[in-house]
Design a protein around this motif. Structure first.
Motif, short mmCIF file in Angstrom:
data_model
loop_
_atom_site.label_atom_id
_atom_site.label_comp_id
_atom_site.label_asym_id
_atom_site.label_seq_id
_atom_site.Cartn_x
_atom_site.Cartn_y
_atom_site.Cartn_z
N ASN A 134 78.00 17.35 46.68
CA ASN A 134 77.22 18.57 46.95
C ASN A 134 75.72 18.31 46.84
O ASN A 134 74.93 19.25 46.78
CB ASN A 134 77.63 19.70 46.00
CG ASN A 134 77.13 19.49 44.58
OD1 ASN A 134 76.85 18.36 44.16
ND2 ASN A 134 77.02 20.58 43.83
N THR A 171 82.33 24.32 44.08
CA THR A 171 81.01 23.69 44.07
C THR A 171 79.91 24.65 44.52
O THR A 171 78.76 24.51 44.09
CB THR A 171 81.00 22.44 44.97
OG1 THR A 171 81.34 22.82 46.32
CG2 THR A 171 81.99 21.41 44.49
N ILE A 182 77.88 17.14 41.92
CA ILE A 182 79.34 17.10 41.92
C ILE A 182 79.86 16.18 43.03
O ILE A 182 79.38 16.23 44.16
CB ILE A 182 79.92 18.51 42.14
CG1 ILE A 182 79.45 19.47 41.03
CG2 ILE A 182 81.45 18.46 42.18
CD1 ILE A 182 79.86 20.92 41.28
N ALA A 198 83.63 15.65 44.73
CA ALA A 198 84.95 16.27 44.79
C ALA A 198 85.86 15.44 45.68
O ALA A 198 85.50 15.08 46.79
CB ALA A 198 84.84 17.70 45.34
#
Length: 284
Positions: free
Chosen positions: A50, A89, A97, A99
């Motif tokens: 992100n 997020t 982050i 993921a």
């Protein structure tokens, strides 16, 4: 002498009742594709960051900033990693982050046959390979949250229960509509004549995917997202898992939604509050 073949057959039937694997090509958008090792062969995973990270998905570079949080996501019985949503997020824009969502054995291009037992075993491989990868890349590995949707909640709880037997980086769980699989199969069977004949099949569920059993071994903080009109996994069945859960928890009731319903603006304030709570619990 016949007990073992009968149990194998019941396990086979249970897999057929519960799992909905697909192998067709699915557009994964801007997600990065990665293959991780497992005892059954490569596991296909898809992920995103992100924040701008030149080294995401590849070897670290001098410009790479380590993430604060690693999300490992487990889709439901018919889910595919390629369709993974950015949740949560978008509610944590101030946190770096990474993921990653997996395709279990038999889904997408992940190796192996799709069975509940193999999913449980491969989930541990997915978790360990992911953690090893970040420990090798960074001197300060990120905290970890496990995210599960429907059947993926049983998988996430199994991973969390096993990981807590040793030093674990898992700081939290997000579980949407967690099913006690055997009880859900019996619940659905009630709709059909002679549905009770399926009970011995449901009772063949392996402990690793029995969410009531594994929940009692997990002590990290957890968010439970509960669709209030869930006809597949009614809230009363989800409550059985919450009652067994050993760690601190918070419940978000998603009013008006069935099992696969999409959250809208009326649900977001409570969800944001829960995510904020989990961040505080995780010291993020």
């Amino acid at each position: 002498m016949l007990q073992r073949p009968i149990n194998h057959f019941r396990s086979f039937l249970l897999d057929k009742l519960v799992l909905r694997p697909t192998r067709d090509r699915v557009d994964h958008g801007m997600q990065h594709r990665l293959q991780l090792p497992s005892r059954f062969g490569p596991l296909e995973t898809f992920g995103y960051a992100n924040y701008p990270d030149p080294g995401f998905g590849d070897a670290p570079t001098s410009a790479s900033d380590p993430p604060d949080l690693l999300l490992l996501k487990f889709p439901g019985t018919a889910g595919r990693a390629e369709r993974s949503s950015p949740f949560p997020t978008e509610m944590m824009r101030d946190v770096r982050i990474h993921a990653w969502t997996w395709n279990p054995p038999g889904y997408g291009n992940s190796a192996g046959r799709p069975t509940l037992r193999r999913i449980a075993e491969a989930a541990i491989d997915f978790f360990e390979a992911s953690i090893d990868r970040y420990q090798q890349r960074y001197t300060r590995p990120p905290a970890v949250w496990l995210c599960g949707n429907s059947l993926g909640c049983a998988t996430a709880l199994h991973v969390a229960a096993i990981s807590q037997q040793s030093s674990s980086p898992i700081r939290g769980l997000l579980l949407r509509n967690p099913p006690p699989v055997d009880l859900v199969v019996k619940h659905v069977a009630k709709r059909y004549p002679l549905g009770r004949l399926i009970h011995p099949v449901a009772d063949q569920l392996a402990p690793a995917m029995n969410a009531i059993y594994t929940a009692s071994s997990v002590a990290v903080p957890a968010i439970f997202l509960q669709c209030q009109n869930d006809s597949l996994v009614p809230p009363a069945l989800q409550q059985r898992i919450r009652d067994a859960y050993a760690g601190p928890q918070t419940l978000v009731k998603l009013d008006g939604l069935d099992h696969d319903g999409a959250m809208d603006e009326q649900h977001l304030p409570a969800v944001r509050d829960a995510v904020r709570w989990l961040r505080e619990q995780s010291q993020l």
